[in-house]
Design an enzyme around this catalytic site. Structure first.
Site, PDB file in Angstrom:
ATOM      1  N   LYS A  14       0.886  -1.093   0.003  1.00 44.42           N
ATOM      2  CA  LYS A  14      -0.076   0.223  -0.056  1.00 44.42           C
ATOM      3  C   LYS A  14       0.958   1.430   0.116  1.00 44.42           C
ATOM      4  CE  LYS A  14      -4.277  -1.665   1.948  1.00 44.42           C
ATOM      5  NZ  LYS A  14      -3.838  -3.303   2.012  1.00 44.42           N
ATOM      6  N   ASP A  69      -1.944  -1.796  -3.913  1.00 45.25           N
ATOM      7  CA  ASP A  69      -3.481  -1.879  -3.687  1.00 45.25           C
ATOM      8  C   ASP A  69      -3.882  -0.572  -3.745  1.00 45.25           C
ATOM      9  OD1 ASP A  69      -3.284  -4.684  -2.915  1.00 45.25           O
ATOM     10  OD2 ASP A  69      -3.321  -4.359  -0.507  1.00 45.25           O
ATOM     11  N   MET A  70      -5.294  -0.469  -3.857  1.00 44.15           N
ATOM     12  CA  MET A  70      -5.940   0.848  -3.940  1.00 44.15           C
ATOM     13  C   MET A  70      -6.578   1.107  -2.575  1.00 44.15           C
ATOM     14  SD  MET A  70      -5.686   3.730  -5.532  1.00 44.15           S
ATOM     15  CE  MET A  70      -5.475   3.380  -7.487  1.00 44.15           C
ATOM     16  N   GLN A  82     -11.157   0.506  -8.364  1.00 44.08           N
ATOM     17  CA  GLN A  82     -12.510   0.056  -7.658  1.00 44.08           C
ATOM     18  C   GLN A  82     -13.815   0.305  -8.251  1.00 44.08           C
ATOM     19  OE1 GLN A  82     -10.461   2.801  -5.015  1.00 44.08           O
ATOM     20  NE2 GLN A  82     -10.342   1.425  -3.309  1.00 44.08           N
ATOM     21  N   ARG A 113      -5.741  -4.956 -11.329  1.00 43.01           N
ATOM     22  CA  ARG A 113      -6.782  -5.787 -10.522  1.00 43.01           C
ATOM     23  C   ARG A 113      -8.068  -4.951 -10.481  1.00 43.01           C
ATOM     24  NH1 ARG A 113      -5.144  -5.889  -4.671  1.00 43.01           N
ATOM     25  NH2 ARG A 113      -3.729  -7.540  -4.921  1.00 43.01           N
ATOM     26  N   ALA A 151     -13.501  -1.287  -0.977  1.00 41.25           N
ATOM     27  CA  ALA A 151     -13.587  -1.786   0.508  1.00 41.25           C
ATOM     28  C   ALA A 151     -13.836  -0.473   1.452  1.00 41.25           C
ATOM     29  CB  ALA A 151     -12.679  -2.577   1.031  1.00 41.25           C
ATOM     30  N   LYS A 204     -25.201  -0.975  -4.003  1.00 36.17           N
ATOM     31  CA  LYS A 204     -24.322  -2.255  -4.312  1.00 36.17           C
ATOM     32  C   LYS A 204     -24.647  -2.735  -5.884  1.00 36.17           C
ATOM     33  CE  LYS A 204     -23.101  -6.593  -2.559  1.00 36.17           C
ATOM     34  NZ  LYS A 204     -22.876  -7.398  -3.744  1.00 36.17           N
ATOM     35  N   THR A 246     -12.582 -11.053  -6.848  1.00 36.02           N
ATOM     36  CA  THR A 246     -14.061 -10.996  -6.305  1.00 36.02           C
ATOM     37  C   THR A 246     -14.367 -12.278  -5.946  1.00 36.02           C
ATOM     38  OG1 THR A 246     -16.419 -10.402  -6.836  1.00 36.02           O
ATOM     39  CG2 THR A 246     -15.041 -11.254  -8.567  1.00 36.02           C
ATOM     40  N   ARG A 296     -12.612  -4.148   7.735  1.00 40.19           N
ATOM     41  CA  ARG A 296     -13.104  -4.354   6.197  1.00 40.19           C
ATOM     42  C   ARG A 296     -13.622  -5.494   5.964  1.00 40.19           C
ATOM     43  NH1 ARG A 296      -8.484  -0.921   5.192  1.00 40.19           N
ATOM     44  NH2 ARG A 296      -7.129  -2.636   4.497  1.00 40.19           N
ATOM     45  N   ARG A 297     -13.108  -6.809   6.364  1.00 42.16           N
ATOM     46  CA  ARG A 297     -13.550  -8.059   5.888  1.00 42.16           C
ATOM     47  C   ARG A 297     -14.793  -8.344   6.838  1.00 42.16           C
ATOM     48  NH1 ARG A 297      -9.666  -7.191   3.364  1.00 42.16           N
ATOM     49  NH2 ARG A 297     -11.301  -6.211   2.180  1.00 42.16           N
TER      50      ARG A 297
HETATM   51  P1  FDA Z   1     -19.466  -9.020  -2.392  1.00 46.71           P
HETATM   52  O1  FDA Z   1     -19.210  -8.303  -1.357  1.00 46.71           O
HETATM   53  O2  FDA Z   1     -20.844  -8.840  -2.962  1.00 46.71           O
HETATM   54  O3  FDA Z   1     -19.092 -10.630  -1.953  1.00 46.71           O
HETATM   55  C1  FDA Z   1     -19.795 -11.688  -2.546  1.00 46.71           C
HETATM   56  C2  FDA Z   1     -19.909 -12.968  -1.886  1.00 46.71           C
HETATM   57  O4  FDA Z   1     -18.437 -13.288  -1.435  1.00 46.71           O
HETATM   58  C3  FDA Z   1     -20.384 -12.883  -0.697  1.00 46.71           C
HETATM   59  O5  FDA Z   1     -21.804 -13.021  -0.865  1.00 46.71           O
HETATM   60  C4  FDA Z   1     -19.906 -14.053   0.340  1.00 46.71           C
HETATM   61  O6  FDA Z   1     -20.310 -15.156  -0.156  1.00 46.71           O
HETATM   62  C5  FDA Z   1     -18.399 -13.756  -0.096  1.00 46.71           C
HETATM   63  N1  FDA Z   1     -17.763 -12.736   0.793  1.00 46.71           N
HETATM   64  C6  FDA Z   1     -17.303 -11.547   0.306  1.00 46.71           C
HETATM   65  N2  FDA Z   1     -16.824 -10.979   1.425  1.00 46.71           N
HETATM   66  C7  FDA Z   1     -16.660 -11.850   2.526  1.00 46.71           C
HETATM   67  C8  FDA Z   1     -16.295 -11.776   3.713  1.00 46.71           C
HETATM   68  N3  FDA Z   1     -15.613 -10.493   4.411  1.00 46.71           N
HETATM   69  N4  FDA Z   1     -16.456 -12.767   4.589  1.00 46.71           N
HETATM   70  C9  FDA Z   1     -17.227 -13.828   4.217  1.00 46.71           C
HETATM   71  N5  FDA Z   1     -17.685 -14.033   2.939  1.00 46.71           N
HETATM   72  C10 FDA Z   1     -17.469 -13.020   2.150  1.00 46.71           C
HETATM   73  N6  FDA Z   1     -10.462  -3.446  -2.051  1.00 46.71           N
HETATM   74  C11 FDA Z   1      -9.842  -2.030  -2.375  1.00 46.71           C
HETATM   75  O7  FDA Z   1     -10.833  -1.179  -1.752  1.00 46.71           O
HETATM   76  N7  FDA Z   1      -8.642  -1.952  -2.573  1.00 46.71           N
HETATM   77  C12 FDA Z   1      -7.898  -3.157  -2.982  1.00 46.71           C
HETATM   78  O8  FDA Z   1      -6.771  -2.847  -3.145  1.00 46.71           O
HETATM   79  C13 FDA Z   1      -8.305  -4.291  -2.693  1.00 46.71           C
HETATM   80  N8  FDA Z   1      -7.662  -5.462  -2.957  1.00 46.71           N
HETATM   81  C14 FDA Z   1      -8.463  -6.889  -2.916  1.00 46.71           C
HETATM   82  C15 FDA Z   1      -7.845  -7.821  -3.380  1.00 46.71           C
HETATM   83  C16 FDA Z   1      -8.327  -9.106  -3.680  1.00 46.71           C
HETATM   84  C17 FDA Z   1      -7.682 -10.368  -4.123  1.00 46.71           C
HETATM   85  C18 FDA Z   1      -9.864  -9.182  -3.159  1.00 46.71           C
HETATM   86  C19 FDA Z   1     -10.419 -10.397  -3.243  1.00 46.71           C
HETATM   87  C20 FDA Z   1     -10.451  -8.159  -2.687  1.00 46.71           C
HETATM   88  C21 FDA Z   1      -9.675  -6.925  -2.660  1.00 46.71           C
HETATM   89  N9  FDA Z   1     -10.278  -5.577  -2.225  1.00 46.71           N
HETATM   90  C22 FDA Z   1      -9.948  -4.531  -2.303  1.00 46.71           C
HETATM   91  C23 FDA Z   1     -11.821  -5.815  -1.492  1.00 46.71           C
HETATM   92  C24 FDA Z   1     -12.729  -5.629  -2.575  1.00 46.71           C
HETATM   93  O9  FDA Z   1     -13.006  -4.349  -2.602  1.00 46.71           O
HETATM   94  C25 FDA Z   1     -14.210  -5.978  -1.880  1.00 46.71           C
HETATM   95  O10 FDA Z   1     -14.331  -5.406  -0.707  1.00 46.71           O
HETATM   96  C26 FDA Z   1     -14.192  -7.512  -1.496  1.00 46.71           C
HETATM   97  O11 FDA Z   1     -13.654  -8.541  -2.464  1.00 46.71           O
HETATM   98  C27 FDA Z   1     -15.653  -8.099  -1.386  1.00 46.71           C
HETATM   99  O12 FDA Z   1     -16.226  -8.004  -2.628  1.00 46.71           O
HETATM  100  P2  FDA Z   1     -16.651  -9.039  -3.361  1.00 46.71           P
HETATM  101  O13 FDA Z   1     -16.102  -8.706  -4.779  1.00 46.71           O
HETATM  102  O14 FDA Z   1     -16.155 -10.342  -2.958  1.00 46.71           O
HETATM  103  O15 FDA Z   1     -18.110  -9.076  -3.791  1.00 46.71           O
END
Ligand code: FDA
Length: 327
Positions: free
Chosen positions: A120, A154-155, A183, A204, A209, A221, A246, A308-309
């Site tokens: 970062k 990362d962003m 993002q 990426r 987040a 969303k 994702t 954030r998770r």
């Molecule tokens: P969404 O939130 O809609 O989730 C889809 C499904 O995934 C959910 O229904 C659930 O099943 C599962 N899921 C998602 N999150 C979960 C959790 N925390 N616990 C359990 N299950 C979960 N953001 C950013 O701002 N800057 C960055 O540099 C990055 N880098 C990054 C790297 C990688 C490898 C990933 C996968 C993600 C990021 N992110 C990120 C985070 C991203 O912006 C986002 O917040 C998360 O990926 C969650 O969004 P989804 O795309 O998974 O969809």
């Protein structure tokens, strides 16, 4: 943005909540689900087992918004140490030997490294000065270049987007083995997608987040998801080995169908998912022949990453709140 997500992101910043979650052993199992360990060696062990399953890894040393130059220099030294340790791993040495002739190694997707790093800009000291942070980034990217590796930046929150993009463009003038993250919740991102397509950079794509105001990001969303699909398709058409980060199975299905329809080979893009989330999906995509990279975080500065998770999955946060009130 959902009310629950906003609530988690806001309350997690409160000092008493922070203290309780950080100190209580109650949450250790939940923390351990998302974080690969406190030390680099622990994270490398976890990475080895992920690589053995045929998946790829991006290693993330946790930390952000460093408050002193000393801290930023220490983080930079850790990134360099990570790259050096990765280069010593037999699995990486074997891969490097097999790809020694690839002219575009780590740049265009012709040679995709098994284990890279994610960092970062605020860890490199962006809050302390742009020139200082850029110098640190350059040092890390230069080391990665020498060791045939790749540095993903990362962003972070939108106040850093423009500076991060500009810095990456400057560093890429010299070293092509770095790129950043876009993002889809930000209104500006379609323009940035065209910019990185022009750079031929491995971007990426994520939903985003951070807690952003409606002046910068879609509050709904559905709009974020829709933008993900539109921009994902654009990157499949014109991007350079894009990474779709994702866990959204519906989006993955749509992008896979689009790639098949357009005759885009599976080797021309990768999926990325977070350590500990949707392992079933990680494994099934890899079994179908897609490149899948797992983002593996380690280190003791896990609190902001962890919250954030939780915000993405409020059920996890409610579990924590329930435990707090039970005493
Ligand atoms: P969404 O939130 O809609 O989730 C889809 C499904 O995934 C959910 O229904 C659930 O099943 C599962 N899921 C998602 N999150 C979960 C959790 N925390 N616990 C359990 N299950 C979960 N953001 C950013 O701002 N800057 C960055 O540099 C990055 N880098 C990054 C790297 C990688 C490898 C990933 C996968 C993600 C990021 N992110 C990120 C985070 C991203 O912006 C986002 O917040 C998360 O990926 C969650 O969004 P989804 O795309 O998974 O969809």
């Amino acid at each position: 943005m959902s009310l629950a997500r906003t609530l988690v992101l806001k309350t997690s910043g409160l000092a008493p909540i922070k203290f309780l979650v950080r100190k209580s052993f109650l949450f250790r199992p939940l923390v351990g689900r998302f974080i690969a360990g406190d030390t680099l060696e622990e994270a490398l062990k976890v990475s080895e087992s992920i690589l053995a399953k045929g998946l790829l890894v991006s290693l993330d040393y946790l930390g952000e918004n460093t408050a002193s130059e000393q801290e930023a220099l220490e983080a930079t030294a850790t990134f360099i140490r990570m790259l050096e340790r990765i280069a010593e791993m037999p699995v990486v040495q074997k891969w490097n030997a097999e790809h020694a002739d690839s002219p575009t190694l780590n740049q265009s997707g012709d040679g995709i490294e098994p284990l890279n790093i994610s960092i970062k800009m605020t860890q490199c000291g962006l809050d302390l000065g742009e020139a200082f942070a850029e110098k640190n980034l350059r040092e890390v990217v230069e080391t990665a270049h020498r060791l045939h590796n790749f540095v993903r930046v990362d962003m972070e929150a939108s106040e850093y987007t423009q500076r991060t993009m500009d810095m990456i463009e400057r560093v890429r003038g010299e070293y092509k083995n770095t790129a950043t993250v876009l993002q889809t919740y930000l209104y500006r991102t379609p323009g940035d997608v065209e910019r990185v397509i022009g750079w031929k950079a491995r971007v990426r794509l994520v939903k985003g987040a951070y807690l952003e105001p409606p002046s910068e990001a879609y509050p709904e969303k559905a709009k974020v998801d829709e933008a993900y699909v539109t921009l994902g398709k654009r990157l499949l058409d014109a991007g350079t080995y894009p990474a779709f980060a994702t866990q959204d199975a519906a989006i993955i299905k749509t992008l896979n169908a689009y790639a098949t329809e357009k005759g885009i080979d599976k080797s021309r893009f990768e999926y990325q998912m977070l350590y500990g989330i949707r392992r079933d999906l990680q494994d099934s995509l890899a079994a179908e022949g897609y490149n899948v990279r797992i983002y593996v975080p380690f280190g003791d500065a896990w609190y902001p990453y962890f919250t954030r998770r939780l915000a993405e999955r409020p059920a996890n946060a409610f579990f924590i709140l329930k435990s707090l009130f039970k005493g």
